[in-house]
Write a protein that holds these residues in place. Sequence first.
Motif, PDB file in Angstrom:
ATOM      1  N   ILE A 295       0.862  -1.201   0.000  1.00 10.33           N
ATOM      2  CA  ILE A 295       0.000   0.000   0.000  1.00 10.33           C
ATOM      3  C   ILE A 295       0.890   1.240   0.000  1.00 10.33           C
ATOM      4  N   ASP A 296       0.658   2.125  -0.962  1.00  5.87           N
ATOM      5  CA  ASP A 296       1.399   3.400  -0.927  1.00  5.87           C
ATOM      6  C   ASP A 296       0.533   4.506  -1.529  1.00  5.87           C
ATOM      7  N   GLY A 297       1.161   5.626  -1.904  1.00  7.27           N
ATOM      8  CA  GLY A 297       0.433   6.709  -2.569  1.00  7.27           C
ATOM      9  C   GLY A 297       0.024   6.216  -3.944  1.00  7.27           C
ATOM     10  N   VAL A 298       0.993   6.064  -4.807  1.00 11.03           N
ATOM     11  CA  VAL A 298       0.766   5.487  -6.135  1.00 11.03           C
ATOM     12  C   VAL A 298       2.111   5.109  -6.739  1.00 11.03           C
ATOM     13  N   GLY A 299       2.117   4.019  -7.526  1.00 11.43           N
ATOM     14  CA  GLY A 299       3.309   3.622  -8.277  1.00 11.43           C
ATOM     15  C   GLY A 299       2.841   3.091  -9.605  1.00 11.43           C
ATOM     16  N   GLU A 300       3.353   3.638 -10.724  1.00 16.00           N
ATOM     17  CA  GLU A 300       2.661   3.484 -12.009  1.00 16.00           C
ATOM     18  C   GLU A 300       1.196   3.859 -11.756  1.00 16.00           C
ATOM     19  N   TRP A 301       0.249   2.925 -11.930  1.00 11.84           N
ATOM     20  CA  TRP A 301      -1.154   3.247 -11.680  1.00 11.84           C
ATOM     21  C   TRP A 301      -1.681   2.580 -10.415  1.00 11.84           C
ATOM     22  N   THR A 302      -0.854   1.757  -9.784  1.00 10.08           N
ATOM     23  CA  THR A 302      -1.344   0.966  -8.665  1.00 10.08           C
ATOM     24  C   THR A 302      -1.181   1.718  -7.350  1.00 10.08           C
ATOM     25  N   THR A 303      -2.157   1.563  -6.469  1.00 11.00           N
ATOM     26  CA  THR A 303      -2.043   2.176  -5.141  1.00 11.00           C
ATOM     27  C   THR A 303      -2.054   1.120  -4.039  1.00 11.00           C
ATOM     28  N   THR A 304      -2.631  -0.026  -4.336  1.00  6.26           N
ATOM     29  CA  THR A 304      -2.723  -1.127  -3.374  1.00  6.26           C
ATOM     30  C   THR A 304      -2.688  -2.425  -4.175  1.00  6.26           C
ATOM     31  N   ALA A 305      -1.940  -3.410  -3.717  1.00  3.87           N
ATOM     32  CA  ALA A 305      -1.940  -4.688  -4.437  1.00  3.87           C
ATOM     33  C   ALA A 305      -1.782  -5.811  -3.433  1.00  3.87           C
ATOM     34  N   PHE A 306      -2.356  -6.960  -3.748  1.00  6.44           N
ATOM     35  CA  PHE A 306      -2.094  -8.099  -2.876  1.00  6.44           C
ATOM     36  C   PHE A 306      -1.945  -9.377  -3.687  1.00  6.44           C
ATOM     37  N   GLY A 307      -1.356 -10.357  -3.046  1.00  7.59           N
ATOM     38  CA  GLY A 307      -1.129 -11.638  -3.711  1.00  7.59           C
ATOM     39  C   GLY A 307      -0.391 -12.566  -2.769  1.00  7.59           C
ATOM     40  N   THR A 308       0.374 -13.458  -3.351  1.00  4.90           N
ATOM     41  CA  THR A 308       1.096 -14.431  -2.524  1.00  4.90           C
ATOM     42  C   THR A 308       2.542 -14.542  -2.984  1.00  4.90           C
ATOM     43  N   GLY A 309       3.361 -15.018  -2.062  1.00  3.35           N
ATOM     44  CA  GLY A 309       4.737 -15.364  -2.388  1.00  3.35           C
ATOM     45  C   GLY A 309       4.970 -16.807  -2.004  1.00  3.35           C
ATOM     46  N   THR A 310       5.622 -17.552  -2.883  1.00  4.78           N
ATOM     47  CA  THR A 310       5.958 -18.949  -2.594  1.00  4.78           C
ATOM     48  C   THR A 310       7.370 -19.191  -3.107  1.00  4.78           C
ATOM     49  N   GLY A 311       8.264 -19.578  -2.212  1.00  2.12           N
ATOM     50  CA  GLY A 311       9.657 -19.813  -2.629  1.00  2.12           C
ATOM     51  C   GLY A 311      10.245 -18.557  -3.228  1.00  2.12           C
ATOM     52  N   ASN A 312      10.671 -18.632  -4.498  1.00  2.00           N
ATOM     53  CA  ASN A 312      11.220 -17.416  -5.112  1.00  2.00           C
ATOM     54  C   ASN A 312      10.261 -16.781  -6.126  1.00  2.00           C
ATOM     55  N   LYS A 313       8.980 -17.111  -6.015  1.00  2.00           N
ATOM     56  CA  LYS A 313       7.998 -16.558  -6.955  1.00  2.00           C
ATOM     57  C   LYS A 313       6.987 -15.665  -6.241  1.00  2.00           C
ATOM     58  N   ILE A 314       6.555 -14.639  -6.962  1.00  2.00           N
ATOM     59  CA  ILE A 314       5.546 -13.720  -6.423  1.00  2.00           C
ATOM     60  C   ILE A 314       4.386 -13.653  -7.405  1.00  2.00           C
ATOM     61  N   ASN A 315       3.175 -13.709  -6.876  1.00  2.00           N
ATOM     62  CA  ASN A 315       1.999 -13.649  -7.731  1.00  2.00           C
ATOM     63  C   ASN A 315       1.030 -12.609  -7.173  1.00  2.00           C
ATOM     64  N   LEU A 316       1.018 -11.431  -7.766  1.00  2.00           N
ATOM     65  CA  LEU A 316       0.068 -10.400  -7.327  1.00  2.00           C
ATOM     66  C   LEU A 316      -1.253 -10.648  -8.041  1.00  2.00           C
ATOM     67  N   ILE A 317      -2.329 -10.816  -7.260  1.00  2.00           N
ATOM     68  CA  ILE A 317      -3.574 -11.246  -7.909  1.00  2.00           C
ATOM     69  C   ILE A 317      -4.630 -10.143  -8.037  1.00  2.00           C
ATOM     70  N   LYS A 318      -4.485  -9.101  -7.259  1.00  2.00           N
ATOM     71  CA  LYS A 318      -5.495  -8.042  -7.373  1.00  2.00           C
ATOM     72  C   LYS A 318      -4.869  -6.694  -7.031  1.00  2.00           C
ATOM     73  N   GLU A 319      -5.383  -5.647  -7.644  1.00  2.00           N
ATOM     74  CA  GLU A 319      -4.855  -4.322  -7.331  1.00  2.00           C
ATOM     75  C   GLU A 319      -5.971  -3.286  -7.333  1.00  2.00           C
ATOM     76  N   ILE A 320      -5.702  -2.185  -6.632  1.00  2.00           N
ATOM     77  CA  ILE A 320      -6.587  -1.018  -6.692  1.00  2.00           C
ATOM     78  C   ILE A 320      -5.785   0.071  -7.382  1.00  2.00           C
ATOM     79  N   ARG A 321      -6.445   0.818  -8.265  1.00  2.00           N
ATOM     80  CA  ARG A 321      -5.694   1.758  -9.097  1.00  2.00           C
ATOM     81  C   ARG A 321      -5.987   3.216  -8.745  1.00  2.00           C
TER      82      ARG A 321
END
Length: 478
Positions: free
Chosen positions: A52-78
Amino acid sequence: MPLWLTEKLKVRETIKKKLKFKGDIFFIEHHLSHAASAFLCSPFQEAAILTIDGVGEWTTTAFGTGTGNKINLIKEIRFPHSIGLLYSTITAYLGFRVNNSEYKIMGLSAYGNMNKKRNEYYEKLKKIIEIKEDGSFKLDMKYFVFHYAEKMPSRKLCELLKGKIRKPKEKLTQRHKDIAAALQLITEETIIKILNNVFEKTKKENLVLAGGVALNSVSNGKILKNTKFKNIWIQPNASDGGASLGAALYVFNSILSNARNYEMQNDFLGPEYSSEEIKSILEKNKINYFKFKNETELIKKTAELIYQNKVVGWFQGKMEFGPRALGNRSIIANPCNPEMKKILNEKVKHRESFRPFAPAVCKENAVQFFECSPLQKPAEFMLMTFPVKKEFEKKIPSAIHVDNTSRIQAIDKKNNELYYNLIKEFEKFSGIPILINTSFNVKGEPIVCSPQDALNCFMKTEIDFLILEKYLIEKKKN
Ligand SMILES: [Fe+2]
């Protein structure tokens, strides 16, 4: 957008040509960098991730999962729907600097009148953010102008809050404090709602957080009590400064598929200076000094000075990575003296009187003094605020905020043995294994990095003693 694209190409060209770099160049999206900066150096092999931050590119909030060395962001608020930008807008409305002083508003919020949990400004601010059950949220943009103007608060927002934008030097009134409290409560409620949804979607016990809003230690301290997450990790440089680490880790671990081999135990990643370098700086500046024979002598004398209510500039080892001084570039003082907040403000910090000073406490004593059980790693980075136990409120008056909470720093002996031993030595004098720890700088300047910086800060303030590694320097009294 065209300008941004050109800049991106220019950066790529410059790196290739000027640095004669022949490898691949990757651009990692802002929130992916934040997510990586939290997860890939965390102690977890699996975790839910929220940024969660002010804004980065168009995203302001994002969530997802991390497993091992992989990250999967599944949803964002713009953009423009942003908790960070809501917080910044009210920061500007209250007369403080945006992208700089949001943490002061968090400190100010403790003075707000929230006896019934809700004040009138809470009800007003609630009108401008719609939080849905699934944790997504929307700002009512008729109250904002940040998406097209330079100024953040709009005329309509001033009308809603029934007052003009506060000028920076204008007196802070109870109304300002109530607005800060309302904003903080809305922020906390929104974060908890988002996190409950993140838990439902990911079903992970571990949580990692990043982005500027993850520096909100007051809301961080409430997460485990109000969600189903069991463990929490926040990288100490959680805002944009730490995104650099995330970008590097993402390329190394996720793109190039290297196994994770770095768990961040502490944030002492900055420069350090040898005894010879320090000595030569002192001699060049014609400074009288005393050199301790060994660490035992060093901590004994320092603990004694603090117990005598002296203010000490403490400069040891590698500088901290991120916004907090955690015992290597710190000003330290006696938390038991009720006058110490005032003394620190008069002698060195010259900052707003409403702002609290934080306690550094030996890790195994933290749960004894503060309501922080089970103690989590971010508490070692001053990223969580907790209530002080009733019986200790009067024992450490200068390390407690007006609402009887403290943004603690728990000291793990294996991460900073010297600092830990110093606090234990202070306990021998005072009976309290706690020191006040505040960043080694004066108002408006960054935290000192080099011995020369430390010396400059020492000279222009009334810090009583400066300790550079094993060198002790006393302020000459005129
Ligand atoms: Fe960011």
